[in-house]
Design a protein around this motif. Structure first.
Motif, mmCIF file in Angstrom:
data_model
loop_
_atom_site.group_PDB
_atom_site.id
_atom_site.type_symbol
_atom_site.label_atom_id
_atom_site.label_comp_id
_atom_site.label_asym_id
_atom_site.label_seq_id
_atom_site.Cartn_x
_atom_site.Cartn_y
_atom_site.Cartn_z
ATOM 1 N N MET A 1 -15.429 3.478 -19.619
ATOM 2 C CA MET A 1 -16.850 3.787 -19.802
ATOM 3 C C MET A 1 -17.672 3.015 -18.762
ATOM 4 S SD MET A 1 -19.073 5.430 -21.548
ATOM 5 C CE MET A 1 -20.835 5.410 -21.435
ATOM 6 N N SER A 2 -18.626 3.674 -18.198
ATOM 7 C CA SER A 2 -19.485 3.067 -17.181
ATOM 8 C C SER A 2 -20.510 2.135 -17.816
ATOM 9 C CB SER A 2 -20.228 4.159 -16.415
ATOM 10 O OG SER A 2 -19.309 4.997 -15.765
ATOM 11 N N THR A 3 -20.929 1.156 -17.048
ATOM 12 C CA THR A 3 -21.945 0.213 -17.489
ATOM 13 C C THR A 3 -23.331 0.811 -17.274
ATOM 14 O OG1 THR A 3 -20.518 -1.622 -16.858
ATOM 15 C CG2 THR A 3 -22.867 -2.115 -17.131
ATOM 16 N N VAL A 4 -24.171 0.709 -18.310
ATOM 17 C CA VAL A 4 -25.577 1.103 -18.217
ATOM 18 C C VAL A 4 -26.388 -0.131 -18.594
ATOM 19 C CG1 VAL A 4 -27.373 2.627 -19.114
ATOM 20 C CG2 VAL A 4 -25.050 3.506 -18.822
ATOM 21 N N LYS A 5 -27.252 -0.583 -17.682
ATOM 22 C CA LYS A 5 -28.040 -1.789 -17.936
ATOM 23 C C LYS A 5 -29.356 -1.444 -18.620
ATOM 24 C CE LYS A 5 -26.228 -5.094 -14.807
ATOM 25 N NZ LYS A 5 -26.616 -6.323 -14.175
ATOM 26 N N ASP A 6 -29.663 -2.211 -19.665
ATOM 27 C CA ASP A 6 -30.859 -1.947 -20.476
ATOM 28 C C ASP A 6 -32.174 -2.194 -19.747
ATOM 29 O OD1 ASP A 6 -29.365 -1.182 -22.676
ATOM 30 O OD2 ASP A 6 -29.360 -3.183 -23.563
ATOM 31 N N ASP A 7 -32.164 -3.068 -18.734
ATOM 32 C CA ASP A 7 -33.430 -3.431 -18.080
ATOM 33 C C ASP A 7 -33.778 -2.535 -16.881
ATOM 34 O OD1 ASP A 7 -31.308 -4.459 -16.573
ATOM 35 O OD2 ASP A 7 -32.475 -6.182 -15.890
ATOM 36 N N LEU A 8 -33.037 -1.438 -16.724
ATOM 37 C CA LEU A 8 -33.275 -0.516 -15.611
ATOM 38 C C LEU A 8 -33.735 0.838 -16.126
ATOM 39 C CD1 LEU A 8 -30.028 -1.244 -13.551
ATOM 40 C CD2 LEU A 8 -32.273 -2.319 -13.300
ATOM 41 N N VAL A 17 -33.431 2.216 -11.016
ATOM 42 C CA VAL A 17 -34.637 1.571 -10.491
ATOM 43 C C VAL A 17 -34.928 0.320 -11.315
ATOM 44 C CG1 VAL A 17 -37.112 1.799 -10.064
ATOM 45 C CG2 VAL A 17 -35.651 3.793 -9.879
ATOM 46 N N LYS A 18 -35.277 -0.753 -10.611
ATOM 47 C CA LYS A 18 -35.795 -1.952 -11.270
ATOM 48 C C LYS A 18 -37.133 -2.252 -10.625
ATOM 49 C CE LYS A 18 -34.782 -6.607 -12.714
ATOM 50 N NZ LYS A 18 -33.727 -7.567 -12.966
ATOM 51 N N LEU A 19 -38.195 -2.227 -11.430
ATOM 52 C CA LEU A 19 -39.540 -2.473 -10.919
ATOM 53 C C LEU A 19 -39.924 -3.930 -11.156
ATOM 54 C CD1 LEU A 19 -41.989 -1.049 -9.624
ATOM 55 C CD2 LEU A 19 -42.902 -0.746 -11.927
ATOM 56 N N GLU A 20 -40.319 -4.608 -10.064
ATOM 57 C CA GLU A 20 -40.809 -5.987 -10.131
ATOM 58 C C GLU A 20 -42.131 -6.002 -9.377
ATOM 59 O OE1 GLU A 20 -37.011 -8.799 -10.154
ATOM 60 O OE2 GLU A 20 -36.921 -7.302 -8.564
ATOM 61 N N GLY A 21 -43.245 -6.083 -10.116
ATOM 62 C CA GLY A 21 -44.561 -5.953 -9.509
ATOM 63 C C GLY A 21 -44.717 -4.524 -9.017
ATOM 64 N N ASP A 22 -44.995 -4.350 -7.725
ATOM 65 C CA ASP A 22 -45.087 -2.994 -7.191
ATOM 66 C C ASP A 22 -43.899 -2.656 -6.294
ATOM 67 O OD1 ASP A 22 -45.701 -4.607 -5.047
ATOM 68 O OD2 ASP A 22 -47.543 -3.549 -4.493
ATOM 69 N N ILE A 91 -20.603 -1.334 -3.205
ATOM 70 C CA ILE A 91 -21.202 -0.596 -4.330
ATOM 71 C C ILE A 91 -20.154 -0.346 -5.407
ATOM 72 C CG2 ILE A 91 -22.212 1.617 -5.059
ATOM 73 C CD1 ILE A 91 -23.735 1.657 -2.396
ATOM 74 N N ASN A 92 -18.912 -0.068 -4.993
ATOM 75 C CA ASN A 92 -17.840 0.134 -5.975
ATOM 76 C C ASN A 92 -17.571 -1.133 -6.772
ATOM 77 O OD1 ASN A 92 -16.485 2.105 -3.487
ATOM 78 N ND2 ASN A 92 -16.918 2.969 -5.475
ATOM 79 N N ALA A 93 -17.720 -2.296 -6.139
ATOM 80 C CA ALA A 93 -17.457 -3.565 -6.817
ATOM 81 C C ALA A 93 -18.545 -3.865 -7.847
ATOM 82 C CB ALA A 93 -17.362 -4.690 -5.803
ATOM 83 N N ASP A 94 -19.805 -3.608 -7.512
ATOM 84 C CA ASP A 94 -20.910 -3.834 -8.442
ATOM 85 C C ASP A 94 -22.103 -2.983 -8.018
ATOM 86 O OD1 ASP A 94 -23.048 -4.691 -10.014
ATOM 87 O OD2 ASP A 94 -22.335 -6.757 -10.064
ATOM 88 N N ALA A 95 -22.250 -1.846 -8.673
ATOM 89 C CA ALA A 95 -23.298 -0.885 -8.306
ATOM 90 C C ALA A 95 -24.703 -1.415 -8.564
ATOM 91 C CB ALA A 95 -23.096 0.428 -9.073
ATOM 92 N N TYR A 96 -24.835 -2.391 -9.451
ATOM 93 C CA TYR A 96 -26.175 -2.898 -9.783
ATOM 94 C C TYR A 96 -26.580 -4.095 -8.916
ATOM 95 C CZ TYR A 96 -25.603 0.348 -13.570
ATOM 96 O OH TYR A 96 -25.387 1.497 -14.292
ATOM 97 N N GLU A 97 -25.624 -4.853 -8.410
ATOM 98 C CA GLU A 97 -25.920 -5.964 -7.504
ATOM 99 C C GLU A 97 -26.205 -5.427 -6.109
ATOM 100 O OE1 GLU A 97 -26.553 -9.454 -7.336
ATOM 101 O OE2 GLU A 97 -26.538 -8.917 -9.428
ATOM 102 N N ASN A 98 -25.529 -4.357 -5.741
ATOM 103 C CA ASN A 98 -25.580 -3.828 -4.382
ATOM 104 C C ASN A 98 -26.540 -2.650 -4.290
ATOM 105 O OD1 ASN A 98 -23.555 -5.551 -2.922
ATOM 106 N ND2 ASN A 98 -22.385 -4.919 -4.700
ATOM 107 N N TRP A 99 -27.807 -2.983 -4.307
ATOM 108 C CA TRP A 99 -28.895 -2.011 -4.208
ATOM 109 C C TRP A 99 -28.896 -1.356 -2.825
ATOM 110 C CZ3 TRP A 99 -32.382 -3.554 -0.402
ATOM 111 C CH2 TRP A 99 -32.293 -4.888 -0.016
ATOM 112 N N LEU A 115 -35.453 7.983 -17.059
ATOM 113 C CA LEU A 115 -34.707 7.780 -18.305
ATOM 114 C C LEU A 115 -34.530 6.294 -18.602
ATOM 115 C CD1 LEU A 115 -31.843 10.338 -17.580
ATOM 116 C CD2 LEU A 115 -33.857 10.731 -19.012
ATOM 117 N N ASP A 116 -34.630 5.936 -19.882
ATOM 118 C CA ASP A 116 -34.270 4.576 -20.266
ATOM 119 C C ASP A 116 -32.742 4.525 -20.418
ATOM 120 O OD1 ASP A 116 -33.646 5.670 -22.784
ATOM 121 O OD2 ASP A 116 -35.420 4.827 -23.750
ATOM 122 N N ALA A 117 -32.214 3.346 -20.685
ATOM 123 C CA ALA A 117 -30.763 3.165 -20.735
ATOM 124 C C ALA A 117 -30.096 4.075 -21.762
ATOM 125 C CB ALA A 117 -30.432 1.703 -21.017
#
Length: 127
Positions: A1-8, A17-22, A91-99, A115-117
């Motif tokens: 099962m793939s990882t889905v992060k709640d804060d994205l 997408v991760k929004l920080e300020g603008d 990206i294969n090693a960590d899709a969320y670290e490697n933007w 979409l939310d998580a």
């Protein structure tokens, strides 16, 4: 099962997408990198390029497929992840670290349309 992060937030085309300020940091989801397999090349926009939500901004190529990258937000590209030029497989090693890119968002309300998580996890289950 793939990882889905709640804060994205997620696009139906599997970008996160991760929004920080603008500033929105954009990458592809864990689900997408699993589906693509071994990534061998990432085509990214240039710093200063304008991107539009729902429009192609680049591509990811793997040993088995090439896939367009669809921007989840509109704005100006502030940075691209230059590490991916030499090591796209990270990206294969960590899709969320490697933007892939960071965008100065022109309309922050676009984030709310993504979409939310929980909704994204459900989308992935149904594919």
């Amino acid at each position: 099962m793939s990882t889905v992060k709640d804060d994205l937030r997620y696009a139906e085309s599997h970008e996160w997408v991760k929004l920080e300020g603008d500033i929105a940091t954009v990458g592809i989801s864990d689900y997408a990198q699993h589906a693509l397999g071994d990534i061998v090349y990432v085509d990214m926009p240039e710093v200063g390029d304008e991107v539009e939500a729902g429009e192609v901004f680049g591509a990811v190529e793997s040993v088995k497929a090439a896939s367009d990258l669809i921007s989840p937000v509109s704005g100006t590209v502030e940075a691209v992840n230059e590490n991916l030029e030499d090591a796209p497989e990270s990206i294969n090693a960590d899709a969320y670290e490697n933007w892939i890119m960071k965008v100065k968002v022109s309309d922050p309300a676009q984030i709310e349309a993504l979409l939310d998580a929980a909704a994204y996890a459900k989308l992935c289950e149904n594919e």
